[in-house]
Design an enzyme around this catalytic site. Structure first.
Site, PDB file in Angstrom:
ATOM      1  CG  HIS A 189      28.254   4.988   8.119  1.00  0.00           C
ATOM      2  ND1 HIS A 189      27.853   6.057   8.866  1.00  0.00           N
ATOM      3  CD2 HIS A 189      27.242   4.099   8.200  1.00  0.00           C
ATOM      4  CE1 HIS A 189      26.663   5.829   9.378  1.00  0.00           C
ATOM      5  NE2 HIS A 189      26.275   4.649   8.992  1.00  0.00           N
ATOM      6  CG  HIS A 228      17.805  -0.834   9.860  1.00  0.00           C
ATOM      7  ND1 HIS A 228      17.498  -0.267   8.634  1.00  0.00           N
ATOM      8  CD2 HIS A 228      18.819  -0.077  10.365  1.00  0.00           C
ATOM      9  CE1 HIS A 228      18.301   0.766   8.423  1.00  0.00           C
ATOM     10  NE2 HIS A 228      19.114   0.900   9.446  1.00  0.00           N
ATOM     11  CD  GLU A 237      23.075   1.834   7.907  1.00  0.00           C
ATOM     12  OE1 GLU A 237      22.240   2.249   8.718  1.00  0.00           O
ATOM     13  OE2 GLU A 237      24.055   2.512   7.529  1.00  0.00           O
ATOM     14  CG  ASP A 293      24.637  -1.288  10.796  1.00  0.00           C
ATOM     15  OD1 ASP A 293      23.894  -1.179   9.814  1.00  0.00           O
ATOM     16  OD2 ASP A 293      24.494  -0.607  11.833  1.00  0.00           O
ATOM     17  CG  HIS A 304      19.353   5.165   9.956  1.00  0.00           C
ATOM     18  ND1 HIS A 304      20.452   4.413   9.654  1.00  0.00           N
ATOM     19  CD2 HIS A 304      19.612   6.399   9.478  1.00  0.00           C
ATOM     20  CE1 HIS A 304      21.352   5.118   9.043  1.00  0.00           C
ATOM     21  NE2 HIS A 304      20.893   6.334   8.917  1.00  0.00           N
ATOM     22  CG  ASP A 354      19.851   1.941  13.401  1.00  0.00           C
ATOM     23  OD1 ASP A 354      20.630   1.074  13.850  1.00  0.00           O
ATOM     24  OD2 ASP A 354      19.885   2.342  12.228  1.00  0.00           O
ATOM     25  CE1 TYR A 373      23.845   4.204  16.470  1.00  0.00           C
ATOM     26  CE2 TYR A 373      21.658   5.154  16.547  1.00  0.00           C
ATOM     27  CZ  TYR A 373      22.534   4.197  16.077  1.00  0.00           C
ATOM     28  OH  TYR A 373      22.087   3.251  15.193  1.00  0.00           O
ATOM     29  CG  HIS A 378      24.200  -0.018  16.797  1.00  0.00           C
ATOM     30  ND1 HIS A 378      25.167  -0.780  16.170  1.00  0.00           N
ATOM     31  CD2 HIS A 378      23.441   0.505  15.805  1.00  0.00           C
ATOM     32  CE1 HIS A 378      24.994  -0.712  14.855  1.00  0.00           C
ATOM     33  NE2 HIS A 378      23.945   0.041  14.617  1.00  0.00           N
TER      34      HIS A 378
END
Ligand code: FEO
Length: 369
Positions: free
Chosen positions: A21, A75, A77, A79, A142, A161, A189, A220
């Site tokens: 993104h 989370h 999101e 991903d 996040h 995250d 990041y 990640h």
């Protein structure tokens, strides 16, 4: 990949990803998920939707036909939650654990997916036999739904995250890469994902300081074992918008070269004064790389020529990104060449001021320098 006797990394690698993104991911990334075996089996986090089958194959390679009982969604999101529909279809009896915000967002994102959801808050726990998972909500690190999960019996923090990095080059643990590389990618990041959320990050660091942690499993990049203190020290500095008073980042674009000459002149003058100066040209330097470079820079100089009464779109895009990421405590300078109307430097100055920066006198030159 087995991490401990009862703990496995079952996520997916995405080494060829180059844009996340808008974030230039030069080393690709990973979508980490973790399987914890106990009387009940727990999956922590999911992966991006296209990697759902890979996640399920990794789970089955560990469990065979044994089902997963608990799904912790740290989370929402996509991903991390993209594989939720596939996983809940594979394990329809499994309960999903997450914050109230996570439930709301998951129901909205996946309205056709059916699963039992157990909302959790700070201090809540999940007992799976020998293990007790502790939930640590971390809103806005996040998204509103974000949380970490702590497993004290293994001294592991599943940090989602937080403390992550976009590193998808095949390593598993932090010590497999030089510390400098790890922190550079963690900084990239932070600068591009976490920077607006300094106050919530500070709260998380305070909460984490009370935990006995010898492994951090983010969502990640690499798992932290050897470099946890160094990473936490960076986060402590970054969440306070700590900057190097000696660093200058000059970001600019140019049409016929005059603004570039001005950028070089500024770079030479400030280097002469003893500052460490980097001049970064748009658009060949991706905006996310500029953000990474200015994470710890006290001085941010932005230049554009005037084109059709405006700054260049490349510079406007950078300023939009930077303003959204909310670096604080900086000193800005607007500059630019022009032919006749010369609005760009003033427009840049206005945005630097709106960012809350102290600003130096804008520099404009007509035609050439
Ligand atoms: Fe890696 Fe906020 O998702």
């Amino acid at each position: 990949m087995q991490l401990r006797e009862n703990i496995y990394a079952v996520g997916a690698k995405d080494p060829d990803l180059r844009i996340f993104h808008g974030f230039a991911t030069h080393l690709g990334t990973t979508y980490n998920a973790y399987l914890v075996l106990d009387e009940k089996v727990t999956l922590i986090d999911f992966v991006k939707a296209p990697f759902a089958e890979e996640l399920l194959a990794n789970i089955r390679a560990v469990l065979g036909e044994r089902p997963v009982d608990c799904l912790i969604c740290n989370h929402v999101e996509p991903d991390h939650s993209g594989a939720l529909p596939a996983v809940t279809a594979a394990y329809p009896e499994a309960k999903v654990y997450g914050t109230l915000a996570a439930e709301k967002e998951l129901r909205a994102l996946y309205p056709d997916t059916v699963y039992p959801f157990v909302p959790v808050k700070a201090g809540d726990t999940l007992h799976t036999g020998a293990y007790t998972f502790h939930f640590v909500p971390m809103p806005m690190v996040h998204w509103p739904d974000s949380m970490a999960t702590y497993l004290p019996e293994e001294k592991i923090l599943f940090s989602n995250d937080a403390l992550g990095q976009h590193i998808g080059t095949g390593e598993l643990f932090d010590s497999e890469l030089p510390l400098e590389t790890l922190l550079k990618e963690a900084g990239a990041y932070y600068a591009n994902i976490v920077l607006p959320f300094g106050a919530p990050v500070k709260k998380v660091l305070t909460a984490a300081a009370g935990l006995d942690i010898d492994m951090v499993c983010p969502s990640h990049g690499l798992i932290l074992r050897d470099y946890i203190p160094q990473m936490l020290a960076c986060y402590s500095r970054w969440c306070e918008n700590g900057t190097d008073e000696n660093r200058v980042v000059i970001v600019y674009d140019t049409v016929w070269g005059a603004t570039e000459k001005l950028a070089r002149k500024l770079a030479a003058e400030w280097a002469e004064k003893g500052f460490a100066v980097e001049a970064l040209k748009l658009p060949e330097t991706p905006i996310s790389d500029v953000m990474t470079r200015l994470l710890e820079a006290k001085y941010i100089f932005v230049g554009s020529p005037t084109l059709n009464n405006n700054m260049l779109p490349t510079v406007a895009a950078f300023l939009t990104a930077m303003r959204g990421l909310k670096p604080k405590g900086r000193v800005g300078l607007a500059f630019g060449a022009y032919g006749w109307s010369g609005e760009a430097a003033g427009q840049i100055q206005d945005i630097l001021t709106a960012c809350g920066f102290e600003t130096l006198e804008p520099i404009k030159v007509q035609w050439n320098i």
